[in-house]
Design a protein around this motif. Structure first.
Motif, PDB file in Angstrom:
ATOM      1  N   ALA A  65     -12.330  28.196 -27.870  1.00 49.33           N
ATOM      2  CA  ALA A  65     -13.324  29.297 -27.194  1.00 49.33           C
ATOM      3  C   ALA A  65     -12.676  29.615 -25.928  1.00 49.33           C
ATOM      4  CB  ALA A  65     -14.780  28.381 -27.117  1.00 49.33           C
ATOM      5  N   ASP A  96     -20.167  26.859 -26.443  1.00 47.03           N
ATOM      6  CA  ASP A  96     -19.726  27.546 -27.449  1.00 47.03           C
ATOM      7  C   ASP A  96     -19.149  26.696 -28.416  1.00 47.03           C
ATOM      8  OD1 ASP A  96     -20.823  29.847 -26.671  1.00 47.03           O
ATOM      9  OD2 ASP A  96     -19.017  30.836 -26.288  1.00 47.03           O
ATOM     10  N   CYS A  99     -21.511  24.373 -30.786  1.00 45.97           N
ATOM     11  CA  CYS A  99     -22.278  25.181 -31.615  1.00 45.97           C
ATOM     12  C   CYS A  99     -21.630  25.213 -32.859  1.00 45.97           C
ATOM     13  CB  CYS A  99     -22.659  26.622 -31.298  1.00 45.97           C
ATOM     14  SG  CYS A  99     -23.745  26.540 -29.897  1.00 45.97           S
ATOM     15  N   HIS A 250     -26.017  28.923 -28.636  1.00 44.97           N
ATOM     16  CA  HIS A 250     -25.758  29.042 -27.245  1.00 44.97           C
ATOM     17  C   HIS A 250     -26.455  30.310 -26.679  1.00 44.97           C
ATOM     18  CE1 HIS A 250     -22.838  28.968 -23.669  1.00 44.97           C
ATOM     19  NE2 HIS A 250     -24.024  28.706 -23.341  1.00 44.97           N
ATOM     20  N   ASN A 259     -28.739  36.020 -30.060  1.00 42.49           N
ATOM     21  CA  ASN A 259     -27.869  34.648 -30.264  1.00 42.49           C
ATOM     22  C   ASN A 259     -28.711  33.879 -31.459  1.00 42.49           C
ATOM     23  OD1 ASN A 259     -25.418  34.476 -28.504  1.00 42.49           O
ATOM     24  ND2 ASN A 259     -27.140  35.360 -27.063  1.00 42.49           N
TER      25      ASN A 259
END
Length: 349
Positions: A65, A96, A99, A250, A259
């Motif tokens: 990420a 991130d 997730c 997130h 999101n």
């Protein structure tokens, strides 16, 4: 015979190699504090080395990420407050990774400026190291780029890169189902999103960075707005270990509205009760100052919820209790439902 002209140096062009070397030496202790199983070498090589086997993985899948901190950086530069911005950089990346079901392993940063200020850069990196410690990942490398003419005096930019891993087949999200519980974890503030609007709101309110924050009697405007982004690695890992977590979202740019749907399968959406948690005085100030609708707030800011867990309803109570016992604020904010998108009831408080 004509006199020879003095030769130019890189320093004459505005690049100070000695300052760069001084920065590397200064940040080595901070990077060393982030050491963890799997790290094979410290700073100074052409690349950072990491041994996945030594970190305990058998059949790993890598997850990467990258992110920045947006125009929150403008406030940090204008006020000379650099320590928290490094944690922001780490948080935006590692939150991130989790997730996807990954454990953050190592982090690299990119710091670009016109003329290197060693003190400012060291302050940023100290914050990055602190964020890495909170996330359980190692700071194993980075790049400091001094580029005269590219940035205004005193300005710089940041980017972060995090790599994590998970065992094959252990990734998230899993298939959510109608009736799954949505558990929201509290945010520490705006985190690192929406600051272009935040800066306009501060201007509209006629506030200076050093003024007392209207929403917080104990802090200045800058101190409050530069509160670092929450790092959710540890509570997320505790929740997943309890069982029943199907997905993590997130809540960054786009807010809850954009999101949450990213972790739900086609045909399913979310029903969210805005009265289930208190967004808090910071968000109420922003909404009142800008005359922002709830819809605009929800698609711009996290509104007090930084991470949402999608949980099997039979496990929701146990997961919530574990998080609260660990000191993490958690609220049931809604559930997964048939249909797509995020549907809200109530009003932000």
């Amino acid at each position: 015979m004509a006199e020879k002209k003095n030769g130019l140096t890189y320093a004459d062009a505005g690049v100070d190699i000695d300052a760069g070397n001084a920065l590397v030496e200064r940040i080595k202790p901070a990077a060393a504090r982030t050491d963890r199983p799997g790290v094979m070498a410290g700073l100074g090589g052409f690349g950072g080395l990491f041994d996945l086997k030594a970190a305990g993985f058998r059949d790993p899948v890598l997850v990467a990420a990258t992110d920045g901190v947006g125009t929150k950086l403008r406030i940090a530069i204008d006020t000379g407050r650099y320590d928290g911005i490094g944690q922001d950089l780490v948080a935006m990346c590692v939150n991130d990774l989790i997730c996807q079901g990954a454990e953050p392993l190592f982090f690299l940063d990119y710091f670009a400026t016109g003329k290197l200020d060693v003190d400012a850069a060291a302050g940023v990196v100290e914050g990055i190291a602190r964020g890495c410690e909170l996330a359980g990942c190692a700071l194993i490398g980075g790049e400091t780029a001094e580029m005269p003419g590219m940035y205004a005096p005193g300005d710089f930019d940041l980017a972060g890169f995090a790599v994590g891993a998970m065992e094959r087949g252990a990734g998230l999200p899993l298939e959510a189902r109608a009736g799954d519980v949505l558990l929201g974890l509290a945010a520490s503030g705006f985190h690192s999103n929406g600051y272009s609007l935040v800066r306009k709101l501060v201007e509209r309110a006629g506030l200076g960075w050093a003024d007392p924050a209207p929403w917080d009697d104990d802090l200045s405007v800058a101190e409050s707005l530069l509160t670092p982004t929450e790092i959710y690695v540890s509570p997320a890992q505790k929740a997943v270990a309890r069982g029943g977590v199907r997905a993590l979202a997130h809540i960054t740019g786009g807010g809850l509205t954009e999101n949450l749907p990213r972790v739900l399968p086609e045909g399913l959406g979310a029903e969210v009760d805005l009265g289930a948690w208190q967004a808090g005085p910071l968000f109420r100030w922003a909404q009142a100052t800008g005359g922002l609708s709830d819809a605009e707030m929800l698609r711009t800011f996290n509104c007090g919820i930084g991470l949402v867990l999608v949980i099997d309803p039979g496990r929701a109570e146990a997961v919530g209790a574990a998080l609260r016992d660990a000191g993490t604020g958690a609220s049931v904010i809604g559930h997964v439902a048939e249909g797509e998108g995020v549907r809200v009831t109530g009003a932000l408080g």
